[in-house]
Write an enzyme that holds these catalytic residues in place. Sequence first.
Site, mmCIF file in Angstrom:
data_model
loop_
_atom_site.group_PDB
_atom_site.id
_atom_site.type_symbol
_atom_site.label_atom_id
_atom_site.label_comp_id
_atom_site.label_asym_id
_atom_site.label_seq_id
_atom_site.Cartn_x
_atom_site.Cartn_y
_atom_site.Cartn_z
ATOM 1 N N ASN A 18 93.005 47.221 53.612
ATOM 2 C CA ASN A 18 92.862 47.942 52.453
ATOM 3 C C ASN A 18 91.274 48.573 51.502
ATOM 4 O O ASN A 18 90.827 49.259 52.527
ATOM 5 C CB ASN A 18 93.498 48.272 51.860
ATOM 6 C CG ASN A 18 95.169 48.039 52.087
ATOM 7 O OD1 ASN A 18 95.332 48.240 53.966
ATOM 8 N ND2 ASN A 18 96.247 48.145 51.432
ATOM 9 N N LYS B 57 65.789 81.184 87.736
ATOM 10 C CA LYS B 57 66.950 81.739 86.599
ATOM 11 C C LYS B 57 65.617 80.107 85.781
ATOM 12 O O LYS B 57 66.161 79.253 86.430
ATOM 13 C CB LYS B 57 67.896 81.136 86.229
ATOM 14 C CG LYS B 57 68.174 82.037 86.838
ATOM 15 C CD LYS B 57 69.658 82.913 87.102
ATOM 16 C CE LYS B 57 70.440 82.598 85.753
ATOM 17 N NZ LYS B 57 71.505 82.289 84.967
ATOM 18 N N THR C 264 67.694 93.327 61.858
ATOM 19 C CA THR C 264 69.050 93.350 60.968
ATOM 20 C C THR C 264 69.735 93.349 62.157
ATOM 21 O O THR C 264 70.298 94.602 62.935
ATOM 22 C CB THR C 264 69.285 93.555 60.057
ATOM 23 O OG1 THR C 264 69.248 94.937 59.937
ATOM 24 C CG2 THR C 264 68.329 92.940 59.207
ATOM 25 N N HIS C 265 71.493 93.242 62.218
ATOM 26 C CA HIS C 265 72.821 93.231 63.316
ATOM 27 C C HIS C 265 72.068 93.535 65.392
ATOM 28 O O HIS C 265 72.498 94.286 66.259
ATOM 29 C CB HIS C 265 72.815 94.674 63.317
ATOM 30 C CG HIS C 265 73.090 95.265 61.286
ATOM 31 N ND1 HIS C 265 74.411 95.083 61.010
ATOM 32 C CD2 HIS C 265 72.616 95.195 60.655
ATOM 33 C CE1 HIS C 265 74.886 94.946 59.199
ATOM 34 N NE2 HIS C 265 73.590 95.681 59.505
ATOM 35 N N GLU D 156 71.677 76.251 74.074
ATOM 36 C CA GLU D 156 73.584 76.682 74.362
ATOM 37 C C GLU D 156 74.465 75.598 73.881
ATOM 38 O O GLU D 156 75.325 75.654 73.345
ATOM 39 C CB GLU D 156 73.465 77.273 75.614
ATOM 40 C CG GLU D 156 72.799 77.822 76.138
ATOM 41 C CD GLU D 156 72.869 78.242 77.641
ATOM 42 O OE1 GLU D 156 72.359 79.840 77.908
ATOM 43 O OE2 GLU D 156 73.457 78.005 78.121
ATOM 44 N N GLN E 299 93.309 55.477 59.037
ATOM 45 C CA GLN E 299 92.792 54.816 60.443
ATOM 46 C C GLN E 299 92.433 55.744 61.401
ATOM 47 O O GLN E 299 91.391 55.637 62.043
ATOM 48 C CB GLN E 299 94.062 53.899 60.916
ATOM 49 C CG GLN E 299 93.238 53.440 62.788
ATOM 50 C CD GLN E 299 94.362 52.301 62.853
ATOM 51 O OE1 GLN E 299 94.593 51.413 62.622
ATOM 52 N NE2 GLN E 299 94.390 52.636 64.277
ATOM 53 N N SER F 33 68.573 77.229 88.030
ATOM 54 C CA SER F 33 70.343 77.064 88.191
ATOM 55 C C SER F 33 70.452 76.721 89.405
ATOM 56 O O SER F 33 69.255 75.770 90.016
ATOM 57 C CB SER F 33 70.432 78.676 89.425
ATOM 58 O OG SER F 33 71.493 78.451 89.861
ATOM 59 N N ASN G 77 66.850 78.375 82.154
ATOM 60 C CA ASN G 77 67.918 78.698 81.485
ATOM 61 C C ASN G 77 68.151 77.893 80.075
ATOM 62 O O ASN G 77 68.158 76.867 80.041
ATOM 63 C CB ASN G 77 69.548 78.427 82.013
ATOM 64 C CG ASN G 77 69.656 78.687 83.508
ATOM 65 O OD1 ASN G 77 69.271 80.169 83.245
ATOM 66 N ND2 ASN G 77 70.614 78.236 84.492
#
Length: 485
Positions: free
Chosen positions: A111, A282, A156-157, A289, A321, A276, A284
């Site tokens: 322990n 493309k 912002t937003h 991500e 454990q 891709s 990516n």
Amino acid sequence: MSEGSEPASTAVRRDRFSGGPARDFLSSMGADDRIFQADLAVDRAHVVMLAEQGIVEEDDAASILRALDDVEASGFGALPDGEDVHEAIETAVIERVGPDGGKMHTARSRNDEVATCIRYRLREDVLDAVEQVVAFREVLADAAEAEAETVMPGFTHLQPAQPTTVGHYLLSYERALARDTARLLDAYERVNQSPLGGAAFAGTPFDIDRQRTAELLGFDGVVENATDAGSARDFLFETTSALAGLSLTLSGLAEDLVIFANKGLVELSDDYSSTSSIMPQKKNPDTLELVRSVAGDAAAGLQGLLTTLKGLPRAYNRDLQNATPHAWGAVDAVSEAVEVAAGAVATAEWPAETLEAEAEKGFSCATGVADVLAMHGVPFRTAHEVVADAGEAGGDLDAVAAACEDVLGKPLGEVADVEAVAAALDPASNVAMRDSRGGPAPSAVEQTLGVVASDLAADADEAEAKRLALDAATDRLDAGVDSYE
């Protein structure tokens, strides 16, 4: 990982519970490679202390220590079967030494042993994470200094808000990572306490020296209460929580860069992008991500850990454990994400002309114009109304002048300095106006960079000092072992 081992001639045995399908279910060997070296260190420190205290004979200690060296040289993969790495190492020692090898387990339990091994290894992981985050902050600071005058749109937003600079934007994440660093360093202080000597949960009658084993293993002190020593795992959720917080910072940065790349506001290196399988045009931002997704992994680990620990009765329970792997998973996932995010930022390119052109869109200089009017005595709410009307009319100097006539009944020249208003409509000049502490003006960014440099030096020094302390402890342990070999 409960106590109760009974040494036999060649193995640690639990004959009463020796078979059945539950054996594999009970075993943690699949995850114990991570603490193999930690257990060897803990075993050595414990044996050295036992010999120093006269609890085991010096010859027995020497034989056990030599056996541990041989076990280390053979590697984790050569260990005999066992419920866990602790039992397997003890069995391997007994196989080499004979029954006297079982003396290594005198005055301790699995322990307190496993709790010590977890802390021993975790503190290394925490220091690694701190050093990685400090290195990332240095990348951000260097990029911020290089881009201190590169104007970009601020949002912002997700709507155009005010122009800012790339340098100011990047420093916002450096400051967040500075707090993440502080949380990790703070957690380290509570990780780095030794449970060894607490035994199963109620101490031991042997005349052990807990401070000595703590010293040999580089711990700052001991967990005072024996029951707390073996059962406490709050250091795990504190560390995992700090890592989860760090993952949120990384996820926010990754999200921003994914959006910026989509809008052409940043060019990510091919090394941190992919194409891709079907659409060759493309590019990516796949790595970012995945960095963004790590927050989910860390949050899941934290939730799993907390749920496992919730409501456990005091002292050791086998549930513990299954608690530790949640922390290991968070450490590994977040540490890798830090390195990838740092690489993406270090190799990113910021197209200055595109950024400045975008900073003009959406009448994002409006607040600066309102500020100029307010500086000339117009109540800010009235200035806000003037500028709102000007925005609807096109947001240029003529529109501001017309709005002054309509709202205030005065020409712009009587309300404010026309040149100051014109400057506020220019993104670069607009940014330069906002030179308050922590603002985006190049002069303010320079001041912030000074604070950043000081903080980085302090955090790097603290991490190095902790690393050197661990190295010194390793030397002490080696010296203690050598004295019996």
